[in-house]
Design a protein around this motif. Structure first.
Motif, short mmCIF file in Angstrom:
data_model
loop_
_atom_site.label_atom_id
_atom_site.label_comp_id
_atom_site.label_asym_id
_atom_site.label_seq_id
_atom_site.Cartn_x
_atom_site.Cartn_y
_atom_site.Cartn_z
N TYR A 30 0.84 -1.19 0.00
CA TYR A 30 0.00 0.00 0.00
C TYR A 30 0.87 1.23 0.00
N ARG A 31 0.25 2.36 -0.23
CA ARG A 31 0.96 3.62 -0.31
C ARG A 31 0.39 4.55 0.75
N HIS A 35 5.27 7.30 0.79
CA HIS A 35 5.87 6.00 1.08
C HIS A 35 5.17 4.86 0.38
N ASP A 36 5.96 3.94 -0.15
CA ASP A 36 5.42 2.68 -0.64
C ASP A 36 5.79 1.59 0.36
N GLY A 68 9.35 -1.21 4.24
CA GLY A 68 9.41 0.07 3.55
C GLY A 68 10.85 0.50 3.49
#
Ligand SMILES: [Zn+2]
Ligand SMILES: [Zn+2]
Length: 191
Positions: A30-31, A35-36, A68
């Motif tokens: 998810y984002r 941030h991914d 992450g």
């Protein structure tokens, strides 16, 4: 996140009925903001659904292992999230309640016309809520060297010492006795 839809059946037909619902979602990630995040093992959830008369109350937890990148050094940062799920799915849309301020609006979802409930948002917002705003590989991450970009957790490129010396020199130069001290220093360095 992948949709997670559950069809309601007779086990929740009457007020007071409750049903445990545990499961696993294969979710790649998810984002959040810039941030991914990756979820290499997906998400596991452990919920209880209760017919509360006006709707289905869903409570429980969702957990996952998150990967992450560290905000300081860009290396991989890993952490576990345990999010609390608390969502109410009304059977009927109550519409606009007269006299209620918009700020007073109670947060709810709706049971879909085909007697299913969409748990996707409830699960993903529980995970998002527990995702830290600043992500670090470890609490005392030393970050990257501002001069050469070396990862200071792995190597000491020497720039930190050099920068400290320069800062010290600048402090001395702003000192009225700096000329004298500067002479002494350069004498020492030459010998
Ligand atoms: Zn780091
Ligand atoms: Zn450096």
């Amino acid at each position: 996140m992948k949709p997670q839809i559950l069809t309601l059946d007779e086990r929740l037909a009457n007020p007071g009925d409750s049903l445990p619902f545990a499961g696993h979602m294969d979710d790649e990630g998810y984002r959040l903001g810039e941030h991914d995040f990756a979820l290499p093992f997906g998400l596991d959830f452990d919920l209880v659904l209760t017919n509360a008369g006006e709707g289905i109350l869903v409570t429980g937890i969702v957990r996952g292992h998150v990967q992450g990148s560290c905000d300081r050094c860009l290396d991989m940062a890993e952490f576990d999230v345990v999010g609390e799920v608390d969502e109410y799915y009304l059977f009927h849309d109550p519409g606009e309640v007269q006299g209620a301020d918009e700020e007073d609006e109670v947060d709810y979802s709706l049971v879909l016309p085909d007697h299913s409930i969409d748990l996707t948002d409830a699960l993903s917002s529980a995970v998002l809520m527990e995702t830290p705003y600043v992500v670090l590989c470890r609490e005392d991450c030393a970050g990257l060297c501002p001069v050469c970009g070396a990862n200071l957790n792995h190597e000491d490129c020497g720039h930190a010492v050099q920068l400290e010396r320069e800062a010290q020199r600048e402090r001395m130069e702003s000192n009225p006795f700096a000329v004298l001290k500067g002479l002494e220093l350069s004498d020492g360095a030459d010998s």
